[in-house]
Design a protein around this motif. Structure first.
Motif, PDB file in Angstrom:
ATOM      1  N   LEU A  92       0.828  -1.209   0.000  1.00 45.18           N
ATOM      2  CA  LEU A  92       0.000   0.000   0.000  1.00 45.18           C
ATOM      3  C   LEU A  92       0.863   1.260   0.000  1.00 45.18           C
ATOM      4  N   ASN A  93       1.957   1.205   0.748  1.00 45.52           N
ATOM      5  CA  ASN A  93       2.867   2.347   0.805  1.00 45.52           C
ATOM      6  C   ASN A  93       3.497   2.610  -0.575  1.00 45.52           C
TER       7      ASN A  93
ATOM      8  N   ARG B 160       2.234   1.642  -3.413  1.00 46.89           N
ATOM      9  CA  ARG B 160       1.168   2.079  -4.306  1.00 46.89           C
ATOM     10  C   ARG B 160       0.908   3.576  -4.163  1.00 46.89           C
ATOM     11  N   ASP B 161       0.904   4.056  -2.915  1.00 46.70           N
ATOM     12  CA  ASP B 161       0.674   5.483  -2.688  1.00 46.70           C
ATOM     13  C   ASP B 161       1.812   6.330  -3.265  1.00 46.70           C
ATOM     14  N   ARG B 162       3.043   5.811  -3.078  1.00 41.97           N
ATOM     15  CA  ARG B 162       4.192   6.538  -3.623  1.00 41.97           C
ATOM     16  C   ARG B 162       4.151   6.553  -5.157  1.00 41.97           C
TER      17      ARG B 162
ATOM     18  N   ARG C  33       1.437   6.392  -6.999  1.00 37.61           N
ATOM     19  CA  ARG C  33       0.380   7.317  -7.393  1.00 37.61           C
ATOM     20  C   ARG C  33       0.864   8.759  -7.322  1.00 37.61           C
ATOM     21  N   GLN C  34       1.635   9.073  -6.281  1.00 37.25           N
ATOM     22  CA  GLN C  34       2.178  10.424  -6.155  1.00 37.25           C
ATOM     23  C   GLN C  34       3.155  10.721  -7.294  1.00 37.25           C
TER      24      GLN C  34
END
Length: 338
Positions: free
Chosen positions: A89-90, A92-94, A96-97
């Motif tokens: 998840l971490n 994935r968030d990075r 996306r950013q």
């Protein structure tokens, strides 16, 4: 926080109780809804297993020791899975950013490329540039100098991705810094070469063709820095010829002279084709597209306006590759129209 945990506990207890009873179909439907609660509360897999074990022990008074032991094993497995899941998840968030930042950079880069039409009497002009990825290492340029001559260029950074895109931006700003008065193509490449040699890494190079068209006498003067040869089309003979040139790529050495060539667009309908190697390196069944194939595609649409020609050629090449671009694609046509 404790109130939330208690609410989740009671909610899941009711759900499991219904499932273990007679109303299983309804419970399964509620379970799918309950899983959304887990996501909203950022509940990890091991926390879910712990909740299930606690509720199950309360609902079933006497559990076999093997069942209790199996819960311990499952909880240990879920601990490892939970750590991996959080890392995922971490990441994935990075990602996306990063994607959002790249999208902004791509829009900024696109804004650097000219989109205004070149309106010059007696000249038909068209250009298309499509990146293989989010950002492009190709660059194109066109303008009109103080003498009414049309300057055109196509450049290609040897490389891909963000470094290539940054080099493209540097070329754009270097071109903008050139004086407004007419410069010879060889002189322009010399000036750009010094900028590139001073500012990019030794393992990066840029190819470029720059030309200047005089719409009064119909002469096209050009020079090349190791760039993919373009084409010259003669309407009188209905023949295409390669724009054979010599010149070292930009950035190898700060002190390089570039030879100039001059051709004449003698008849109405004569035109110049400039392109990047993303056009010639289109693949069919693993083999590079031959230059004659490109000529055939241009010839197919030769009766159309220049902008339509370049767009149709690009569309055809996309189909040839199965809509899988391997390199940035830039194609430019400048045609004498009177």
């Amino acid at each position: 926080m404790e109130k939330t945990k208690l609410s989740m506990y009671r909610s899941y207890r009711k759900l499991l109780h219904n499932y273990l009873g007679s109303n299983r179909e309804e419970a399964l439907h509620c379970a799918r809804q309950w899983s959304k609660k887990m996501i909203d509360q950022d509940m990890s897999p091991e926390e879910m297993v712990s909740l299930h074990v606690a509720v199950f022990k309360e609902l079933v008074a006497e559990l076999p020791m093997e069942t209790i032991d199996s819960f311990d094993l499952l909880l240990e497995v879920m601990n490892g899975y939970g750590r991996a899941h959080r890392e995922h998840l971490n990441l994935r968030d990075r990602q996306r950013q990063l994607d959002a930042e790249l999208e902004i950079a791509a829009r900024m880069q696109k804004s650097l490329l000219q989109e205004n039409k070149l309106n010059v009497k007696g000249v038909d002009f068209g250009v298309i540039s499509v990146p293989a990825g989010i950002m492009s290492g190709d660059y194109y340029h066109y303008d009109i100098d103080d003498h009414g001559h049309i300057g055109v260029a196509v450049a290609d950074v040897i490389g891909k991705g963000i470094p290539a895109a940054m080099c493209m931006s540097m070329i754009k700003y270097a071109m903008d810094m050139l004086p407004a008065q007419r410069l010879r193509p060889g002189t322009i490449l010399q000036n750009l070469n010094r900028v590139v040699a001073r500012n990019i890494d030794d393992d990066m190079f840029i190819t470029m063709t720059y030309g200047s068209y005089n719409p009064e006498c119909h002469h096209f003067c050009f020079a090349s820095a190791g760039h993919e040869p373009g084409f010259i089309y003669s309407a009188n003979t209905d023949m295409f010829h390669d724009m054979e040139t010599k010149g070292i790529v930009l950035g190898v050495s700060p002190n390089v002279a570039y030879q100039e060539y001059t051709i004449s667009l003698r008849h109405k309908g004569d035109f110049i084709v400039l392109l990047s190697d993303g056009v010639t390196e289109t693949r069919i069944n693993g083999q590079f597209l031959e230059r004659n194939h490109i000529i055939q595609l241009i010839r197919k649409y030769i009766h159309l306006p220049a902008q339509t020609i370049v767009e149709q050629v690009h569309s055809e090449m996309e189909k040839i590759q199965g809509f899988q671009r391997n390199d940035d694609f830039t194609l430019m046509i400048l045609r004498r129209n009177v």
